[in-house]
Design an enzyme around this catalytic site. Structure first.
Site, short mmCIF file in Angstrom:
data_model
loop_
_atom_site.label_atom_id
_atom_site.label_comp_id
_atom_site.label_asym_id
_atom_site.label_seq_id
_atom_site.Cartn_x
_atom_site.Cartn_y
_atom_site.Cartn_z
CB VAL A 122 17.63 8.15 65.86
CG1 VAL A 122 17.44 6.72 66.47
CG2 VAL A 122 18.30 7.88 64.35
CB CYS A 123 16.65 11.13 70.05
SG CYS A 123 18.38 10.87 70.29
#
Length: 221
Positions: free
Chosen positions: A46-47
């Site tokens: 996600v980052c």
């Protein structure tokens, strides 16, 4: 966990970043607004999408006079390697903003960017997806706090920036679901006489059952 929130003063930390050492107060003094955002870790799914989207939106932030500063709980060497993945995934948008190193997670705790529920493989708390919008006066103007499992929406970040900028220039607020170009509401602290002077373009007062004239709409740019 520190209670850093709206109205608080940003701690004047000195951090090592992919652009060299930065002292936070000096950095935020260069722009009307600075977005400081944290991530649980390098080389995480996600980052990677979020930092890539920050890079893709960098021109839109710059148009608004806003600068960016990311935090991730790894060292600068790791950040520099990770940036290659971020740029490859996001279609080639360059990561031009600095990413601060926090391998010991000292800074994220001081910036109230810790997820109370998520832990890493060693049992340590991980950074949350926190985002602070900081004014030139070093005060927190707005904060988002997402769990590590939920990615941010950059269109919403732009929307609230537009709201903050208009509210800093006029005595207005933005109503629910407001988007740039739509009417805003005049602050309740502004009297009817003051409103006529402040908003020569005019305003419309909602006809409510209470017959109170507090819901006044106008347009500002």
């Amino acid at each position: 966990m520190p209670g850093l929130t709206i109205g608080d003063t940003l701690p004047d930390l000195e951090v090592e970043t992919t652009h060299g050492n930065i002292r936070l107060h000096d950095y935020v003094d260069k722009s009307d607004f600075t977005i400081i955002f944290s991530h649980p870790g390098d080389f995480t799914p996600v980052c990677t999408t979020e930092l890539g989207m920050m890079a893709a939106y960098a021109d839109k932030f710059a148009e608004r006079g806003v600068q960016l500063l990311g935090f991730s709980a790894d060292d600068v060497d790791s950040h520099n390697q990770w940036i290659k993945d971020i740029e490859a995934h996001n279609g080639g948008h360059r990561v031009t903003y600095p990413i601060a190193a926090d391998p010991h997670r000292h800074f994220i705790k001081q910036l109230n960017m810790v997820d109370p529920d998520e832990k890493d493989s060693s049992g340590n708390q991980v950074p949350s997806r926190a985002l602070h919008i900081v004014g030139r006066d070093k005060k927190i103007k707005l904060s988002f706090l997402y769990p590590a499992t939920t990615g941010r929406n950059m269109d919403e970040v732009l929307r609230v920036l537009d709201s903050l900028q208009r509210a800093s220039q006029h005595k207005i607020a933005t109503p629910a679901n407001w988007k740039p170009g739509e009417p805003v509401v005049i602050s309740p602290s502004v009297s009817s006489e003051e409103a006529k002077q402040m908003f020569p373009q005019g305003y419309n007062t909602a006809d409510l059952p209470s017959k109170k004239d507090y819901l006044r709409f106008t347009n500002v740019h």
